[in-house]
Design a protein around this motif. Structure first.
Motif, mmCIF file in Angstrom:
data_model
loop_
_atom_site.group_PDB
_atom_site.id
_atom_site.type_symbol
_atom_site.label_atom_id
_atom_site.label_comp_id
_atom_site.label_asym_id
_atom_site.label_seq_id
_atom_site.Cartn_x
_atom_site.Cartn_y
_atom_site.Cartn_z
ATOM 1 N N THR A 118 85.114 34.461 19.482
ATOM 2 C CA THR A 118 86.088 34.463 20.688
ATOM 3 C C THR A 118 87.009 33.427 20.446
ATOM 4 O O THR A 118 87.313 32.952 19.110
ATOM 5 C CB THR A 118 85.623 33.769 21.951
ATOM 6 O OG1 THR A 118 84.792 32.555 21.683
ATOM 7 C CG2 THR A 118 84.071 34.762 22.111
ATOM 8 N N GLU A 152 81.618 35.752 25.964
ATOM 9 C CA GLU A 152 80.853 34.919 25.213
ATOM 10 C C GLU A 152 79.785 34.315 26.087
ATOM 11 O O GLU A 152 78.474 34.287 25.690
ATOM 12 C CB GLU A 152 81.853 33.575 24.804
ATOM 13 C CG GLU A 152 80.930 32.492 24.101
ATOM 14 C CD GLU A 152 81.731 31.355 24.280
ATOM 15 O OE1 GLU A 152 82.486 30.980 23.265
ATOM 16 O OE2 GLU A 152 81.852 30.246 25.284
ATOM 17 N N CYS A 163 77.930 32.083 18.808
ATOM 18 C CA CYS A 163 79.300 32.576 19.051
ATOM 19 C C CYS A 163 80.333 31.521 18.424
ATOM 20 O O CYS A 163 80.022 30.439 18.274
ATOM 21 C CB CYS A 163 79.564 32.221 20.598
ATOM 22 S SG CYS A 163 78.789 33.485 21.539
ATOM 23 N N VAL A 230 77.298 27.988 20.235
ATOM 24 C CA VAL A 230 78.659 27.998 20.269
ATOM 25 C C VAL A 230 79.409 27.128 19.705
ATOM 26 O O VAL A 230 78.995 25.846 19.525
ATOM 27 C CB VAL A 230 79.183 28.391 21.682
ATOM 28 C CG1 VAL A 230 79.133 27.180 22.702
ATOM 29 C CG2 VAL A 230 80.887 28.807 21.554
#
Ligand SMILES: NC(=O)c1ccc[n+]([C@@H]2O[C@H](COP(=O)([O-])OP(=O)(O)OC[C@H]3O[C@@H](n4cnc5c(N)ncnc54)[C@H](O)[C@@H]3O)[C@@H](O)[C@H]2O)c1
Length: 312
Positions: A118, A152, A163, A230
Motif C-alpha cells: 500500500t 490493507e 503489508c 504491516v
C-alpha cells in the motif's frame, strides 16, 4: 525452495521488475494482468518455462478463484494507481483496488500467504515535523489512498499476510512511470533542463524499485518472522525535501535551472519524515541510493527517446 507465486499486475512498474527477479530465483510465477499500459515489459520472460501469463481482469471472480488454487504466495499488485487516475474512474478504482482484494480473501486458504503493497501517502498530512511510524494515524484523503488503506485493513485479517506501506518509489523499470516524483524530476531535468518547484521545503521518503523487489524476496524467504504485520518500507537516508532532491539531480544534469515558485500551493500537501525502523529491526534495509537511481535514469532518458505511456 521453489514456490508457486501469483502476481496480479505483474506487467506494471513494480510487477515487471519483481517477476523478473522471481523467475531468476527459480520460482514458478503466474501473472494476471489486463495489460492496461504495455505487454512489452515482460518480453524478456515470455519464453521462460517457469513463467505463465494470464491476460485477464482481477474483477473476474471465477478467474481469480481458479488462479489462486495451488499458489503458495499471492502478491496483488493490480490496481488503478495514483489519485488522479482514481478520481477519473471512481467505480472502477473501488472495484479493482478494493473489491478484487475481497475476492482474493474469500478464496484464499489459511496456509496461503499474501504480500501486499500500500502507500504511506496518508501519513503526514497536517502532521508537520513528525516522524511517522506504523502507529501514526493513516488518514488518506484521496480515493486512491482510501481504497488501498481499506484493502490493507481487510488483508491483515488473514494472518498469513504481510503489508508494506511504500515510500515514493523511484528508478528504472521495464514498464516505466514518470508520474512518480523523482522519476518526473529527472525526466524534466534531462528533457527540459528546468525544474519548477512548489513548496520546496516539503519532505518525503523515497525507495528504489529494486529495493521493493529485494524486500519482497526477503519476505518470501523470512515469512514466519514477518507475518501478520504491516511495515513502512523506504530508504532511511532518503527522508529529504523536494529542494534537496532537485539539488541532487543538478549534480548529474549540466545547466539545470531550478525555479522555485513562491505563493503557490503544491496540490500534493505531503510533508513528513517516515521511520523504517520496524522492518530494519527484522533484518531488511533498503540500500539503493537516490544518487544511483538518478544516475541510472539520467543515462536512460538521455539516450532513449521512447515515449512513456503514463497512468494519467
Ligand atoms: N509505485 C509506487 O510508488 C507505489 C507506491 C505505493 C503502492 N504502490 C502499489 O503497488 C502496486 C503496483 O503499482 P505500480 O507502480 O507497479 O503501478 P502500475 O500502474 O505500473 O501497475 C499496475 C498493473 O496492474 C494492471 N492492472 C490494472 N488494472 C487491472 C485489472 N483490472 N486487472 C488486471 N490487471 C490490471 C496494469 O495493467 C499494470 O500492469 C499497486 O497496488 C500500487 O497501489 C505503488
Amino acid at each position: 525452495m521453489k514456490k508457486n507465486i501469483l502476481v496480479t499486475g505483474g506487467a506494471g512498474y513494480i510487477g515487471s521488475m519483481l517477476v523478473t527477479k522471481l523467475i531468476a530465483e527459480k520460482h514458478n510465477v503466474t501473472i494476471l494482468d489486463n495489460f492496461e499500459y504495455t505487454k512489452d515489459s515482460l518480453n524478456h520472460l515470455y519464453f521462460h518455462k517457469n513463467f505463465k501469463v494470464i491476460e485477464g481482469d482481477v474483477r473476474d471472480k471465477s478467474l481469480i478463484k481458479k488462479l489462486i488454487l495451488n499458489q503458495n504466495f499471492i502478491i496483488p499488485l493490480a490496481a488503478l494507481v495514483g489519485a488522479p487516475l482514481c478520481e477519473k474512474n471512481k467505480k472502477k478504482a473501488i472495484d479493482v483496488n478494493f473489491n478484487s482484494i475481497l475476492t482474493i480473501l474469500r478464496n484464499v486458504k489459511k496456509d496461503q500467504k499474501i504480500i501486499f503493497p500500500t502507500s504511506n501517502s496518508g501519513y503526514g498530512i497536517g502532521e508537520k515535523n513528525k516522524y511517522c511510524d506504523e502507529n501514526s494515524p493513516l488518514n488518506p484523503i484521496s480515493l486512491y489512498g482510501r481504497t488501498k488503506a481499506d484493502a490493507e485493513t481487510e488483508i491483515l485479517k488473514h494472518k498469513n499476510s504481510v503489508c508494506y506501506r511504500l515510500a515514493t518509489v523511484f528508478g528504472y523499470s521495464y514498464r516505466m512511470r514518470t508520474d512518480l516524483l523523482v522519476n518526473n524530476f529527472v525526466l524534466n531535468a534531462v528533457r527540459k533542463k528546468k525544474l519548477t518547484i512548489f513548496e520546496p521545503h516539503f519532505r518525503r521518503n523515497f525507495i528504489h524499485v529494486n529495493d521493493i523487489v529485494n524486500a519482497m524476496i526477503f519476505t518470501i524467504n523470512n515469512f514466519q518472522k514477518l507475518k501478520a504485520n504491516v511495515f513502512n518500507l523506504g530508504l532511511s537516508s532518503a527522508n529529504i525535501s523536494k529542494l534537496m532532491l532537485a539539488q541532487k539531480i543538478k549534480k548529474y544534469v549540466k545547466n539545470l535551472k531550478i525555479q522555485i515558485v513562491h505563493n503557490k500551493k503544491d496540490p500534493d500537501q505531503r510533508d513528513y519524515f517516515v521511520s523504517n525502523k520496524k522492518i530494519e529491526k527484522k533484518g531488511f534495509k533498503a540500500r539503493i541510493s537516490l544518487e544511483q537511481g538518478i544516475n541510472e535514469m539520467v543515462e536512460i532518458f538521455s539516450r532513449s527517446k521512447t515515449e512513456i505511456k503514463n497512468n494519467y
